[in-house]
Design a protein around this motif. Sequence first.
Motif, mmCIF file in Angstrom:
data_model
loop_
_atom_site.group_PDB
_atom_site.id
_atom_site.type_symbol
_atom_site.label_atom_id
_atom_site.label_comp_id
_atom_site.label_asym_id
_atom_site.label_seq_id
_atom_site.Cartn_x
_atom_site.Cartn_y
_atom_site.Cartn_z
ATOM 1 N N ALA A 122 -8.546 -24.768 -26.459
ATOM 2 C CA ALA A 122 -9.625 -25.069 -25.725
ATOM 3 C C ALA A 122 -10.548 -24.047 -25.192
ATOM 4 C CB ALA A 122 -8.987 -25.953 -24.309
ATOM 5 N N LEU A 123 -9.939 -22.925 -24.827
ATOM 6 C CA LEU A 123 -10.608 -21.812 -24.543
ATOM 7 C C LEU A 123 -11.806 -21.243 -25.612
ATOM 8 C CD1 LEU A 123 -11.096 -19.945 -22.078
ATOM 9 C CD2 LEU A 123 -9.587 -18.413 -22.894
ATOM 10 N N ALA A 124 -11.067 -21.182 -26.948
ATOM 11 C CA ALA A 124 -12.006 -20.859 -28.013
ATOM 12 C C ALA A 124 -13.122 -22.007 -28.196
ATOM 13 C CB ALA A 124 -11.137 -20.905 -29.279
ATOM 14 N N ALA A 156 -10.757 -13.266 -19.188
ATOM 15 C CA ALA A 156 -11.550 -12.151 -18.807
ATOM 16 C C ALA A 156 -12.288 -11.320 -19.972
ATOM 17 C CB ALA A 156 -10.798 -11.310 -17.895
ATOM 18 N N ALA A 157 -11.503 -11.241 -20.850
ATOM 19 C CA ALA A 157 -12.095 -10.285 -21.972
ATOM 20 C C ALA A 157 -12.961 -11.314 -22.730
ATOM 21 C CB ALA A 157 -10.929 -10.022 -22.958
ATOM 22 N N LEU A 158 -13.052 -12.524 -22.723
ATOM 23 C CA LEU A 158 -14.054 -13.506 -23.442
ATOM 24 C C LEU A 158 -15.421 -13.382 -22.702
ATOM 25 C CD1 LEU A 158 -11.947 -16.307 -24.797
ATOM 26 C CD2 LEU A 158 -13.157 -14.452 -26.323
ATOM 27 N N LEU A 159 -15.345 -13.490 -21.204
ATOM 28 C CA LEU A 159 -16.438 -13.587 -20.345
ATOM 29 C C LEU A 159 -17.119 -12.116 -20.207
ATOM 30 C CD1 LEU A 159 -14.748 -15.190 -17.110
ATOM 31 C CD2 LEU A 159 -16.523 -15.989 -18.834
ATOM 32 N N ASP A 160 -16.245 -11.013 -20.572
ATOM 33 C CA ASP A 160 -16.856 -9.561 -20.602
ATOM 34 C C ASP A 160 -17.663 -9.557 -21.958
ATOM 35 O OD1 ASP A 160 -16.071 -8.942 -18.261
ATOM 36 O OD2 ASP A 160 -14.196 -7.746 -19.153
ATOM 37 N N ARG A 161 -17.243 -10.036 -22.962
ATOM 38 C CA ARG A 161 -17.790 -10.009 -24.345
ATOM 39 C C ARG A 161 -19.083 -10.803 -24.656
ATOM 40 N NH1 ARG A 161 -13.157 -11.251 -27.631
ATOM 41 N NH2 ARG A 161 -12.479 -9.038 -26.848
ATOM 42 N N PRO A 176 -9.061 -15.320 -8.563
ATOM 43 C CA PRO A 176 -10.373 -14.758 -8.751
ATOM 44 C C PRO A 176 -10.741 -13.319 -8.821
ATOM 45 C CG PRO A 176 -10.130 -16.304 -6.815
ATOM 46 C CD PRO A 176 -8.733 -16.109 -7.434
ATOM 47 N N ALA A 177 -9.703 -12.610 -8.190
ATOM 48 C CA ALA A 177 -9.791 -11.102 -8.177
ATOM 49 C C ALA A 177 -9.392 -10.566 -9.788
ATOM 50 C CB ALA A 177 -8.849 -10.419 -7.332
ATOM 51 N N ARG A 178 -8.417 -11.350 -10.387
ATOM 52 C CA ARG A 178 -8.070 -10.920 -11.691
ATOM 53 C C ARG A 178 -9.254 -11.334 -12.793
ATOM 54 N NH1 ARG A 178 -2.446 -13.719 -11.990
ATOM 55 N NH2 ARG A 178 -2.291 -12.903 -14.114
ATOM 56 N N LEU A 179 -10.135 -12.083 -12.390
ATOM 57 C CA LEU A 179 -11.309 -12.516 -13.113
ATOM 58 C C LEU A 179 -12.500 -12.032 -12.660
ATOM 59 C CD1 LEU A 179 -10.438 -16.423 -13.797
ATOM 60 C CD2 LEU A 179 -10.432 -14.363 -15.500
ATOM 61 N N GLY A 180 -12.571 -10.985 -11.809
ATOM 62 C CA GLY A 180 -13.859 -10.656 -11.084
ATOM 63 C C GLY A 180 -14.742 -11.491 -10.511
ATOM 64 N N ALA A 181 -13.994 -12.581 -9.932
ATOM 65 C CA ALA A 181 -15.018 -13.697 -9.348
ATOM 66 C C ALA A 181 -14.968 -13.688 -7.930
ATOM 67 C CB ALA A 181 -14.365 -15.083 -9.785
#
Length: 197
Positions: A122-124, A156-161, A176-181
Motif C-alpha cells: 500500500a505504501l508503494a 521516512a526514507a521514501l518521503l526524503d527521496r 511524529p519525531a521519528r518521521l520528522g513531523a
Amino acid sequence: MKLDLKGKSFGDQPVLGPLTMQVTRGQRLAVLGPSGVGKSTLLRIIAGLDHRYDGTLTGGDRLAVVFQEPTLLPWRRAIENVTIPTGCDAGDARDLMEQVGLNGHEAHYPRQMSLGQQRRLALARAFAARPDILLMDEPFASLDAETATRMIDLTAALLDRSGAGLILVTHDAGEPARLGASPVRLSGRPATLVTAP
C-alpha cells in the motif's frame, strides 16, 4: 493544501469545530488525539472523500492516501495493485516494490502476503501516485513493534527521496519525531487543533 473548517457534524452531533490547517510539499504534520476524537474524519475531508462539512478546502496538490487497512484489490496481483490505481508503468512499480522490500512478490495476490507486506505494498502504491502530500491514517497500528519500526523508517526514507509532504493521523506520540513531523493535537468536543505538548 489549505483547509479552513468551520465545522463538521454527523447528524446533529458536532465532531469537528473551527480549525485551519495548511501543508505544502516537503512539510510534515502529525495529528494526534485519542480514538474517536475525529482524526480520521479530518483526514477524509482533506483527502476529498467527505464533502459534507462547512468550510473550504483549497490547493491543487496531488494527494495519495495510506489507510489503516491496506485496501488492496484482492483479485489482482501485487504489481497490478500498484499500476492499476496509479497509472504508473510496470518498471516504476517494480522499482517501488523493491524499495519497500517486496522484490520477488510481484505475482503474489494480497492473500498470499502478510499484513506487514500488504502495508508495504500500500505504501508503494501511494508513492507510485507521485503525491505532493501523503496522507496516512494510523498506518502503523496493529503491527508488532519491530514491523512498525521498519515501516516508519521506510516511510521516512521514501518521503526524503520523493520530497512529498505528510499529514499523519496517529495516537502514538512517538511517531511524529521519528518521521520528522510537527505534532498538533485534536482535542475537545467538537474537536479543534491545539499545539501538542
